[in-house]
Write an enzyme that holds these catalytic residues in place. Structure first.
Site, mmCIF file in Angstrom:
data_model
loop_
_atom_site.group_PDB
_atom_site.id
_atom_site.type_symbol
_atom_site.label_atom_id
_atom_site.label_comp_id
_atom_site.label_asym_id
_atom_site.label_seq_id
_atom_site.Cartn_x
_atom_site.Cartn_y
_atom_site.Cartn_z
ATOM 1 N N HIS A 1 0.749 -1.323 -0.048
ATOM 2 C CA HIS A 1 0.028 -0.020 0.396
ATOM 3 C C HIS A 1 1.035 1.452 0.045
ATOM 4 C CE1 HIS A 1 -3.842 -2.200 1.590
ATOM 5 N NE2 HIS A 1 -3.001 -2.701 2.252
ATOM 6 N N GLU B 1 2.177 -1.286 4.446
ATOM 7 C CA GLU B 1 2.165 0.060 3.976
ATOM 8 C C GLU B 1 3.481 1.276 3.713
ATOM 9 O OE1 GLU B 1 -0.600 2.598 3.305
ATOM 10 O OE2 GLU B 1 -2.136 1.087 4.970
ATOM 11 N N HIS C 1 -2.638 -3.375 -3.506
ATOM 12 C CA HIS C 1 -4.158 -3.153 -3.201
ATOM 13 C C HIS C 1 -4.324 -2.680 -3.952
ATOM 14 C CE1 HIS C 1 -6.726 -0.760 0.449
ATOM 15 N NE2 HIS C 1 -7.513 -2.290 -0.163
ATOM 16 N N ASP D 1 -3.606 3.187 -4.813
ATOM 17 C CA ASP D 1 -2.083 2.329 -4.382
ATOM 18 C C ASP D 1 -1.562 0.921 -4.739
ATOM 19 O OD1 ASP D 1 -4.409 1.508 -2.507
ATOM 20 O OD2 ASP D 1 -2.942 1.554 -0.983
HETATM 21 ZN ZN LIG Z 1 -3.947 1.031 0.598
#
Ligand SMILES: [Zn+2]
Length: 271
Positions: free
Chosen positions: A61, A128, A166, A176
């Site tokens: 992400h 992330e 993602h 993303d």
């Molecule tokens: Zn994401």
């Protein structure tokens, strides 16, 4: 866990004070409770033949926020868009943070699917990257990601190809990690699927839409899937509604890769 203020409870407590204390203890115990290891409905006859449930997919992400500090807050609180989390967060300088244990289900993927996986949170580890959605990814951040991916895949037995974005699993909702994400750099280390072989025209009868599904993309919204495919494999955020000849060559190369098979991997918004 908060420590109850026992010193403030009178030694000779009133019935009301005892009731309040018992209520407080009940709330504390409930907040600490996990699923019972044994179901009282059944006789417990334990077997040693088991192991922890394991992830089979890694989802990358971008935070689409402006700083690690902001994202650490978002990923740990009941923020306005609903609670979300991820197993890891990597700063632009490569600093690595872990927020959820790998054997627990973090809330990073949300609705969507990859291959036959329709509950991606239950089957994946979420990473992330601190990125606002448009900036290039610094080499320090990608180097840290590559080190983490190697570690995660080795310990969990996840094939290196089982790394997706993602946007790949949620093409109607997410873009993303975005067009700037260096999938080709990851592919140099074997992470994610990549068309390494020379691109050639596919044979007559080659069906690009079927190829997308064989890779793992959903067939629910073809235009959204094409956008996700372009983000991942061409580094562009296109509004194209159809696949062109270059897309067909890339898809053919992806499917022609030795060992390539139809993938079997597979609520705030992200629960
Ligand atoms: Zn994401």
């Amino acid at each position: 866990m908060l420590v109850p203020p026992f010193r403030d409870v009178p030694t000779r407590s009133t019935p009301l004070a005892r009731l309040l204390l018992l209520s407080l203890l009940a709330v504390l115990l409930a907040s600490c409770a996990h699923a019972p290891p044994r179901n009282p409905l059944a006789q417990w006859v334990p077997s040693p033949n088991h192991n922890a449930r394991e992830a089979i997919l890694v989802v990358i992400h971008a935070t689409t926020q402006d700083s690690v500090e902001e994202s650490l807050e978002t990923l740990r609180t009941a923020n306005s868009g609903g609670p979300v989390s991820a197993h890891y967060l990597i700063g632009r300088d490569g600093a690595l943070y872990q927020l959820v244990a790998e054997d627990l289900r973090a809330w990073h993927a949300g609705p969507g699917a990859w291959g036959t996986i329709s509950d991606v949170n239950s089957a994946s580890i979420g990473i992330e990257l601190d990125n606002n959605g448009t900036d290039p990814y610094p080499s320090e951040q990608i180097d840290s990601l590559l080190k983490l991916l190697a570690d995660i895949c080795k310990r969990n037995g996840i094939p290196r190809e089982q790394v997706i974005g993602h946007s790949d699993m949620a093409p109607t909702r997410k873009t993303d990690p975005g067009a700037q994400f260096p999938w080709a750099r990851l592919a140099q280390e074997g992470f994610g699927r990549w068309p390494h072989v020379p691109l050639t025209d596919p044979p007559a009868g080659f069906d690009p839409a079927l190829a997308l599904r064989l890779l793992g993309y959903s067939s629910d919204d073809h235009a959204a899937v094409i956008r996700a495919f372009h983000l991942h494999y061409r580094g562009i955020d296109s509004q194209a509604a159809v696949l062109d000849d270059e897309d067909a060559r890339i898809l053919h190369a992806l499917l022609a890769k030795p060992g390539m098979q139809a993938t079997n991997v597979g609520d705030s918004q992200e629960k």
